[in-house]
Design a protein around this motif. Structure first.
Motif, PDB file in Angstrom:
ATOM      1  N   PHE A   1      -3.286   7.580  -1.065  1.00 29.76           N
ATOM      2  CA  PHE A   1      -2.934   6.412  -0.188  1.00 29.76           C
ATOM      3  C   PHE A   1      -4.290   5.744   0.161  1.00 29.76           C
ATOM      4  O   PHE A   1      -4.229   4.516   0.222  1.00 29.76           O
ATOM      5  CB  PHE A   1      -2.503   7.198   1.458  1.00 29.76           C
ATOM      6  CG  PHE A   1      -2.297   6.106   2.344  1.00 29.76           C
ATOM      7  CD1 PHE A   1      -1.189   5.293   2.219  1.00 29.76           C
ATOM      8  CD2 PHE A   1      -2.994   6.050   3.570  1.00 29.76           C
ATOM      9  CE1 PHE A   1      -1.056   4.778   3.149  1.00 29.76           C
ATOM     10  CE2 PHE A   1      -3.049   5.205   4.294  1.00 29.76           C
ATOM     11  CZ  PHE A   1      -2.027   4.429   4.511  1.00 29.76           C
TER      12      PHE A   1
ATOM     13  N   TYR B   1      -5.441   2.338   8.119  1.00 28.86           N
ATOM     14  CA  TYR B   1      -5.658   3.478   7.148  1.00 28.86           C
ATOM     15  C   TYR B   1      -5.801   4.761   7.928  1.00 28.86           C
ATOM     16  O   TYR B   1      -5.217   5.778   7.428  1.00 28.86           O
ATOM     17  CB  TYR B   1      -6.910   3.118   6.216  1.00 28.86           C
ATOM     18  CG  TYR B   1      -6.428   2.336   5.053  1.00 28.86           C
ATOM     19  CD1 TYR B   1      -5.529   2.571   4.202  1.00 28.86           C
ATOM     20  CD2 TYR B   1      -7.043   0.888   4.799  1.00 28.86           C
ATOM     21  CE1 TYR B   1      -5.273   1.728   3.015  1.00 28.86           C
ATOM     22  CE2 TYR B   1      -6.635   0.085   4.232  1.00 28.86           C
ATOM     23  CZ  TYR B   1      -5.737   0.563   3.065  1.00 28.86           C
ATOM     24  OH  TYR B   1      -5.647  -0.386   2.033  1.00 28.86           O
TER      25      TYR B   1
ATOM     26  N   SER C   1      -3.623   8.322   7.588  1.00 30.09           N
ATOM     27  CA  SER C   1      -4.306   9.474   7.070  1.00 30.09           C
ATOM     28  C   SER C   1      -4.730  10.528   8.031  1.00 30.09           C
ATOM     29  O   SER C   1      -4.497  11.752   7.587  1.00 30.09           O
ATOM     30  CB  SER C   1      -5.731   9.175   6.452  1.00 30.09           C
ATOM     31  OG  SER C   1      -5.677   8.053   5.741  1.00 30.09           O
TER      32      SER C   1
ATOM     33  N   THR D   1      -5.174   3.547  -3.135  1.00 33.54           N
ATOM     34  CA  THR D   1      -4.671   2.525  -3.225  1.00 33.54           C
ATOM     35  C   THR D   1      -5.327   0.997  -3.042  1.00 33.54           C
ATOM     36  O   THR D   1      -5.099   0.122  -3.426  1.00 33.54           O
ATOM     37  CB  THR D   1      -3.166   2.451  -2.389  1.00 33.54           C
ATOM     38  OG1 THR D   1      -3.323   2.606  -1.191  1.00 33.54           O
ATOM     39  CG2 THR D   1      -2.257   3.527  -3.087  1.00 33.54           C
TER      40      THR D   1
ATOM     41  N   ALA E   1       1.687   4.018  -3.005  1.00 32.36           N
ATOM     42  CA  ALA E   1       1.119   5.454  -2.668  1.00 32.36           C
ATOM     43  C   ALA E   1       2.273   6.253  -3.132  1.00 32.36           C
ATOM     44  O   ALA E   1       2.326   7.318  -3.604  1.00 32.36           O
ATOM     45  CB  ALA E   1       0.542   5.505  -1.535  1.00 32.36           C
TER      46      ALA E   1
ATOM     47  N   THR F   1       0.816  -1.100   0.044  1.00 28.39           N
ATOM     48  CA  THR F   1      -0.061  -0.007  -0.084  1.00 28.39           C
ATOM     49  C   THR F   1       0.987   1.133  -0.088  1.00 28.39           C
ATOM     50  O   THR F   1       0.784   1.973  -0.629  1.00 28.39           O
ATOM     51  CB  THR F   1      -0.980   0.039   1.185  1.00 28.39           C
ATOM     52  OG1 THR F   1      -1.820  -1.087   1.060  1.00 28.39           O
ATOM     53  CG2 THR F   1      -1.684   1.189   1.305  1.00 28.39           C
ATOM     54  N   ILE F   2       1.769   1.197   1.018  1.00 26.84           N
ATOM     55  CA  ILE F   2       2.723   2.602   1.170  1.00 26.84           C
ATOM     56  C   ILE F   2       3.610   2.694  -0.383  1.00 26.84           C
ATOM     57  O   ILE F   2       3.654   3.662  -0.768  1.00 26.84           O
ATOM     58  CB  ILE F   2       3.600   2.223   2.548  1.00 26.84           C
ATOM     59  CG1 ILE F   2       2.764   2.427   3.600  1.00 26.84           C
ATOM     60  CG2 ILE F   2       4.542   3.594   2.302  1.00 26.84           C
ATOM     61  CD1 ILE F   2       3.301   2.517   4.949  1.00 26.84           C
TER      62      ILE F   2
END
Lengths: 392, 400
Positions: free
Chosen positions: B334, B376, B380, B337, B200, B196-197
């Motif tokens: 982010f 998440y 965020s 994704t 992003a 994910t990271i």
């Protein structure tokens, strides 16, 4: 291209009129050759697996079933019709979603600036939680952990008003038209016309005479008068309400909202409402304090101030960003593909997998979404023009 | 309210008990009018039911074993256990640089540092974490504070930090992928939060220069370039990300000539970058438009050509003005994704889906999805917190 009248001729690579043209030509050549390279590869690749570009496959029978549809559809219908079903489902969830998100968003926005501490904190907490988690995760939570985890049909939860919750969907009472419906519609339209006319007449009389003529009372009264007449003419209600009853496997009668639709709708509404809420808040705060004080000084009531002073000014600030939020909602409805709600992307994906027509199907999806954005922007621009400040 | 005409200073009375203290606060904020009281009652009821529902669920039915037994999967997916040190080392590089940044700029970054170290500490204290992971976590906490306290003792600390951040990107990619320098770890083993990271970060880092170019193209005087930029930006902004990802997954392989293959992680990264670039472009355009005409004219008067004007006068101001918007775009990216799970990658959400599908953990959807939602959310929220503070310290709102 050189200018002969000029005494000193500059070389063309330093000529300010020629460089841009050369640059653009270079750009066009690069873009086109890249495009040509990709496209010829695609054609060659498709040739190898025996597919020719074209939309004629849309006429072939789809032979897959679709869970819910606004129009008649059966697996023997064509791919084209299946795609139309998908488009209609996307539009359905978008319009209903926009409707509820606007209402909830307005409430959230007002709650954020209310002087009630509890309401303010609640709204802020809600916004911070919903905004900072991905929409898709929220939709998954609603679908897999809420709507699919409801009890089985036999043990469904009964809510007041004849609503049943179960893992097969939410069964709600629904209307069934009876023959008098057309008469009712005619009277309904007459009622609305009467209401508008009496409102205008009475308001004009009130303004010219300076006396209270109760225009609101008159217009609502004449509207209901038309409905009462309709009832005496037809002697029945326009629609019958059909309550869902438990059948052998599922509910009979009424209307069943599928878990997929519920999940995508709830997810979209809760998510988009946070953004609309912030926009509404900003819009109301953008009306300067002097306006409200001036309205007070003129002796307007609170409700009149809100309706005639704050609202028309706030709506100008609100509309453009809200339009883009509506578009976001419509685009986000494509996440339905993840939980199997048959929207455009989901149906399109199935067609794509069956036929291998990646280029065509993705083109169709892109065109439909672009058309939807253009249409929404068009409508909202008209509305925007209507409310914009007329400048001198 | 009664007002007295003559006020005797010695006789001055305390305000009525109903207007101060807890009672006064309640009266002013919750029960000032009957409407207000009604609102309070409605919200209190809603909150009561929500809190009751959540508490009942947590106390009676929630079972977090599904999270604890899959903890590693959530963070790094199928990344081979014996190569895990590379991820830890990458994280240590990041925390060290983070410490440097906090040491130089203090303020918000310092607050985030404290928050980060608390999170690491809490994870370290969890009973099911293996010893090696605990060790690495402690190393990370130390490197955070080490960076914070020692960066100011070094010469040219700002240069070191900025260069460090720039170099960290390729170094970490090399560490994670291997690229034949280390034992290669194929991209289909990347997963969880790591993936994910990575998606992003790659999307935003690569899309930033593309976005700037597109924004410049959109305001350019050259019609071909302008129309190309407009068409690209509006096309991408008009369609959902999922169609772009489909395009990347299904059409990119078609477009390349036979023999060239790009694996699906890279394809998704390309899709996300293309998508993000259009949005970055619009943000940057907003910044460019906020620049006063006088700046252009002054640059022209000084005899700068248009490239120099853009590079040295306009862009530095414009980019500074849009930093918060770019951070917002990063947060959105982010969150977005998570869509790669739909096209079959096992990012954080993809891992959650596979765990839920595992018959051993039947009926534990809520726990799994809430846990990833929390991850998440933490990311965020801290980014949006930082962005808000950044906005304040840049004074963007006040200046223009």
């Amino acid at each position: 291209m050189k200018n002969n009248k000029q005494l000193i001729t500059i070389p063309f690579w330093r000529d300010n009129r020629i460089i841009p043209i050369l640059l653009q030509m270079l750009f066009v050549i690069i873009v086109f050759s890249a495009g040509f390279y990709f496209f010829s590869n695609a054609i060659a690749g498709l040739d190898r697996i025996g597919i020719k570009l074209g939309f004629s496959f849309l006429k072939n029978p789809a032979s897959f079933s679709i869970g819910e549809s606004l129009i008649e559809y059966s697996p023997s219908d064509s791919y084209g019709r299946a795609i139309v079903v998908g488009i209609l489902n996307t539009i359905k969830v978008s319009i209903i979603g926009i409707f509820f998100a606007s209402i909830l968003g307005t409430f959230i926005g007002i709650a954020r600036i209310s002087n009630n501490w509890l309401a303010k904190q609640f709204a802020s907490l809600y916004i911070e939680i919903i905004r900072n988690t991905p929409l898709l995760v929220q939709i998954f939570i609603w679908y897999f952990a809420v709507f699919l985890e409801l009890p089985k049909v036999k043990e469904s939860i009964k809510l007041p008003g004849g609503i049943y919750l179960s893992n097969r969907g939410t069964a709600i009472p629904w209307f069934e038209a009876n023959p008098s419906l057309y008469l009712w519609i005619i009277f309904f339209i007459i009622g609305i016309l009467l209401a508008i006319i009496s409102w205008k007449v009475k308001l004009k009389a009130q303004i010219s005479s300076g006396k209270r003529k109760y225009p609101l009372f008159w217009s609502i009264g004449s509207f209901f008068l038309a409905l009462i007449v309709a009832f005496f003419v037809t002697r029945q209600a326009p629609v019958n309400i059909v309550y869902p009853t438990l059948g052998k496997f599922n509910f009979q009668g009424g209307y069943i909202i599928t878990p997929e639709f519920s999940a995508i709708l709830v997810g979209l509404v809760l998510y988009t409402a946070t953004y609309i809420g912030e926009i509404v808040r900003g819009g109301i705060l953008s009306v300067s304090k002097g306006q409200i004080e001036a309205a007070k000084a003129l002796g307007l009531k609170n409700s009149t101030t809100l309706r005639l002073v704050i609202f028309p000014q706030a709506i100008r600030v609100i509309i453009p960003p809200v339009t883009s939020q509506y578009l976001n909602l419509a685009k986000n409805s494509s996440l339905a593909v993840a939980i199997g709600y048959p929207d455009l992307v989901s149906v399109g994906g199935t067609v794509l997998n069956q036929t291998g027509r990646a280029v065509e199907m993705i083109t169709v999806m892109i065109l439909v979404y672009l058309a939807m954005s253009l249409f929404t922007s068009f409508i909202m621009n008209m509305f925007n023009k209507h409310t914009q400040l007329v400048e001198r | 309210m009664q007002t007295e005409n003559k006020i005797n200073p010695q006789m001055e009375m305390a305000p009525p008990a109903a207007n101060i203290g807890v009672r006064g606060w309640l009266k002013e904020n919750l029960f000032s009018s009957w409407i207000n009281t009604l609102v309070t009652i409605i919200f209190a009821t809603i909150i009561y039911f929500i809190v009751k529902g959540i508490l009942t669920w947590i106390i009676y039915s929630a079972d977090w074993q599904v999270v604890s037994s899959n903890f590693r999967l959530f963070f790094v997916g199928q990344y081979p256990l014996e190569q895990l040190w590379r991820i830890w080392l990458s994280l240590t590089i990041v925390t060290l640089l983070f410490g440097f940044t906090a040491g130089i700029w203090k303020g918000t970054v310092w607050k985030l540092t404290i928050f980060l170290s608390i999170v690491f500490l809490l994870i370290t204290l969890l009973p099911f974490i293996p010893l090696s992971a605990k060790l690495w976590l402690v190393i990370n906490i130390i490197s955070l504070y080490l960076g914070y306290f020692f960066i100011n003792k070094l010469p040219k600390n700002k240069v070191i930090t900025v260069v460090g951040w720039f170099l960290s990107f390729p170094i970490i990619l090399i560490l994670i992928n291997g690229f034949n320098l280390l034992a290669p770890v194929s991209t289909n083993l990347w997963g969880g939060l790591l993936l994910t990271i990575l998606i992003a970060v790659v999307a935003i880092v690569v899309s930033f220069p593309l976005g700037v170019l597109l924004a410049l193209g959109r305001i350019s005087k050259l019609p071909v370039i302008r129309w190309f930029s407009i068409a690209y930006i509006e096309l991408i902004r008009g369609i959902p990300l999922i169609t772009v990802l489909f395009m990347a997954q299904l059409m990119v392989p078609l477009f390349l000539s036979e023999g060239i293959e790009i694996n699906n992680v890279i394809r998704v990264m390309i899709g996300a970058t293309m998508f993000s670039a259009a949005y970055v472009a619009e943000n940057v355009r907003g910044g460019l438009q906020s620049i006063n005409r006088g700046q252009f004219e002054a640059a022209k008067a000084l005899g700068l050509n248009s490239v120099y004007t853009m590079a040295f006068i306009i862009l530095p101001q414009a980019l500074r003005a849009v930093i918060p918007a770019i951070v917002g775009q990063f947060i959105a990216m982010f969150k977005d994704t998570s869509l790669v799970a739909i096209v079959g990658l096992i990012d954080l959400l993809g891992i959650a889906k596979t765990i839920v599908a595992n018959p051993d953990f039947l009926g534990k959807q809520m726990e799994v999805f809430l846990f990833i939602a929390l991850i998440y959310w933490i990311f965020s929220y801290s980014m949006s917190f930082a962005s808000r503070k950044l906005e304040e310290s840049l004074g963007v709102g006040e200046r223009y």
